[in-house]
Structures are given as C-alpha cells and as structure tokens.
Design a protein around this motif. Structure first.
Motif, mmCIF file in Angstrom:
data_model
loop_
_atom_site.group_PDB
_atom_site.id
_atom_site.type_symbol
_atom_site.label_atom_id
_atom_site.label_comp_id
_atom_site.label_asym_id
_atom_site.label_seq_id
_atom_site.Cartn_x
_atom_site.Cartn_y
_atom_site.Cartn_z
ATOM 1 N N ILE A 193 0.822 -1.210 0.000
ATOM 2 C CA ILE A 193 0.000 0.000 0.000
ATOM 3 C C ILE A 193 0.856 1.259 0.000
ATOM 4 O O ILE A 193 0.486 2.279 -0.598
ATOM 5 N N ASP A 194 2.017 1.232 0.629
ATOM 6 C CA ASP A 194 2.749 2.469 0.913
ATOM 7 C C ASP A 194 4.074 2.565 0.173
ATOM 8 O O ASP A 194 5.014 3.197 0.647
ATOM 9 N N THR A 195 4.160 1.933 -0.989
ATOM 10 C CA THR A 195 5.364 2.089 -1.801
ATOM 11 C C THR A 195 5.047 1.783 -3.253
ATOM 12 O O THR A 195 4.151 0.998 -3.547
ATOM 13 N N ASN A 196 5.782 2.430 -4.133
ATOM 14 C CA ASN A 196 5.677 2.128 -5.558
ATOM 15 C C ASN A 196 7.071 1.875 -6.124
ATOM 16 O O ASN A 196 7.345 2.096 -7.293
ATOM 17 N N SER A 197 7.956 1.388 -5.267
ATOM 18 C CA SER A 197 9.346 1.174 -5.659
ATOM 19 C C SER A 197 9.470 -0.083 -6.517
ATOM 20 O O SER A 197 8.630 -0.985 -6.455
ATOM 21 N N TRP A 198 10.539 -0.144 -7.275
ATOM 22 C CA TRP A 198 10.750 -1.323 -8.117
ATOM 23 C C TRP A 198 10.995 -2.560 -7.266
ATOM 24 O O TRP A 198 10.601 -3.674 -7.630
ATOM 25 N N GLN A 199 11.607 -2.365 -6.081
ATOM 26 C CA GLN A 199 11.829 -3.510 -5.203
ATOM 27 C C GLN A 199 10.493 -4.104 -4.750
ATOM 28 O O GLN A 199 10.326 -5.334 -4.706
ATOM 29 N N GLY A 200 9.546 -3.211 -4.425
ATOM 30 C CA GLY A 200 8.232 -3.678 -4.006
ATOM 31 C C GLY A 200 7.516 -4.428 -5.112
ATOM 32 O O GLY A 200 6.883 -5.470 -4.874
ATOM 33 N N ARG A 201 7.616 -3.922 -6.332
ATOM 34 C CA ARG A 201 6.944 -4.583 -7.458
ATOM 35 C C ARG A 201 7.549 -5.955 -7.731
ATOM 36 O O ARG A 201 6.838 -6.910 -8.048
ATOM 37 N N VAL A 202 8.875 -6.064 -7.595
ATOM 38 C CA VAL A 202 9.521 -7.364 -7.786
ATOM 39 C C VAL A 202 9.054 -8.352 -6.727
ATOM 40 O O VAL A 202 8.737 -9.520 -7.026
ATOM 41 N N LEU A 203 9.004 -7.889 -5.483
ATOM 42 C CA LEU A 203 8.575 -8.776 -4.408
ATOM 43 C C LEU A 203 7.123 -9.218 -4.587
ATOM 44 O O LEU A 203 6.776 -10.370 -4.295
#
Length: 240
Positions: free
Chosen positions: A112-122
């Motif tokens: 909910i609280d991030t749009n980082s590439w790391q978050g999308r990969v996870l």
C-alpha cells in the motif's frame, strides 16, 4: 474479522475505521474481534470506540487466532493483520467467492505504501510463491467456519501458524486468490532493507521446511527488532 495485535494501535485504528465503513450497509452481519497480545488499555478503549470485541491474550499469533475463532459467531472467518489496508469492497468479494463454491481463499500480495521497483519485484515473487507454496497471514486469509475447524484451525505456534491450515483447506475444496481488496504495509521491508528482510524471511521458511521448531524460529524472527527496540529505548533514557 479476527485481528491479532501486539502494540500496533496506530495501524489498528485505521483498519477498524475501514472495516466499519465497509460494513455500514450490513453491520449486523459483521463481528470484529481483536486479540491483543499486549493486553493494553489503549487497545481495549480503541476496540470499544469501534464496537469491536477486545480479547486479551498471551503473545503467540497462532494461539491468538484460535482464541478469536473460538469467540466468532458467524459462518465465515476473515483473518487480518492489524496493519492491513482495505480497498474497494473486499467484503462483497469474499461473499461472492464463498457463494461461488470456495471454502476459503486469500488476497494477492500488494503493497500500500510504496511504488518502488523492489516492491513490485517482491509482489511478483510472492505471487509465484503462492502458486507453489502457501500464502501467509498478511494476505488476509478467509475461510468458511466449518472448513476452518475441519482443517484443524491455525497451529498453536507463534510463526508459520497458517501453513498446516492452508494445506488442509486445499485438500478439502477450492481455495481461491482474490486479486484486489487488500494491501499490506511495506514498513518492515523499508525498515530492515528490501533484500535483507526478504532473505531473512526465506531462511526462516527454509528452517521451517527442515523441521526447525516454529517457537525457535519465532525467536530468530523477533530477535533483531527486539534488540533494536532495546537500544533505542536505552538511547532515549541516556538522552533524558
């Protein structure tokens, strides 16, 4: 809804408000149970404000979830972490899934609280894990009451308590994934480091697969956070 909590009133307040808003059309059909492992007055008062049942307990998430289920009165259980975030209309989606023949299910893993590439990969990696393994409790597992007890409930463990339950449910019927309706907080990954946190979680899962006691694994899981908390408290005392 059954929510285990441990000193997380700030996020719990947001979740309770969202749950009450989502159930305004049929509030009588909704029961919210908060099982508080810290047994704090702040959590009790918060539950009173939102019309939720407050249940004090000892710190063990599996035991907390089992206690909440024992108190629940309705035919469908929805297990939520205190920092979960609702979107759209998850109650209607759960109802539709159950009426469509599912005995239970879970929500796709989305931050909910991030749009980082790391978050999308996870998010993509967790989606793959769910297909070959088990979704965890932060994905909002829901289940029919009879199926929950027939599958053996959550294990009375502080960690990986949902694993035997989900495996048992999948043997008994359709256990589906809902693509939207619930998001999880990225705060622990942001605090510990995206890959450090993920690697640590995988090592714990590997330990569980190798039959290491979930009670021992729970100590390893909480150890670094406890030590950091202790250091921060000591520093605060030194500053004063």
């Amino acid at each position: 809804m059954i929510i285990p909590c441990w000193k997380d009133e700030l996020h719990l307040e947001r979740l309770l408000a969202q749950l009450r808003q989502a159930s305004t059309e049929d509030a009588a059909a909704v029961q919210i149970i908060v099982v508080d492992a810290a047994s704090t007055e702040a959590c009790q008062l918060l539950c009173q404000r939102f019309g939720a049942h407050w249940l004090p307990a000892k710190p063990s998430r599996g035991d907390q979830l089992r206690q909440g289920a024992a108190l629940a009165e309705h035919d469908v259980f929805w297990f939520l972490h205190a920092d979960a975030h609702l979107e759209l209309n998850p109650l209607a989606d759960i109802r539709a899934a159950i009426e469509g023949g599912a005995i239970g299910g879970y929500f796709a893993f989305r931050f909910i609280d991030t749009n980082s590439w790391q978050g999308r990969v996870l998010e993509r990696l967790v989606a793959w894990r769910n297909r070959v393994g088990v979704p965890y409790g932060d994905q909002g597992i829901f289940v029919r009451r009879d199926a929950y007890f027939n599958a053996g409930q959550h294990a009375a463990w502080p960690l990986f308590e949902e694993v035997p339950l989900v495996k048992g449910l999948r043997k008994r019927g359709k256990f589906c994934c809902l693509e939207s309706g619930l998001r999880v907080s990225a705060r622990r990954w942001q605090r510990d480091g995206w890959w450090r946190r993920s690697l640590r979680n995988r090592l714990l899962a590997l330990g569980f697969m190798l039959k290491v006691s979930p009670f021992r694994l729970a100590k390893l899981y909480s150890g670094p956070a406890v030590r950091r908390s202790g250091k921060q408290k000591a520093k605060s005392n030194d500053d004063t």
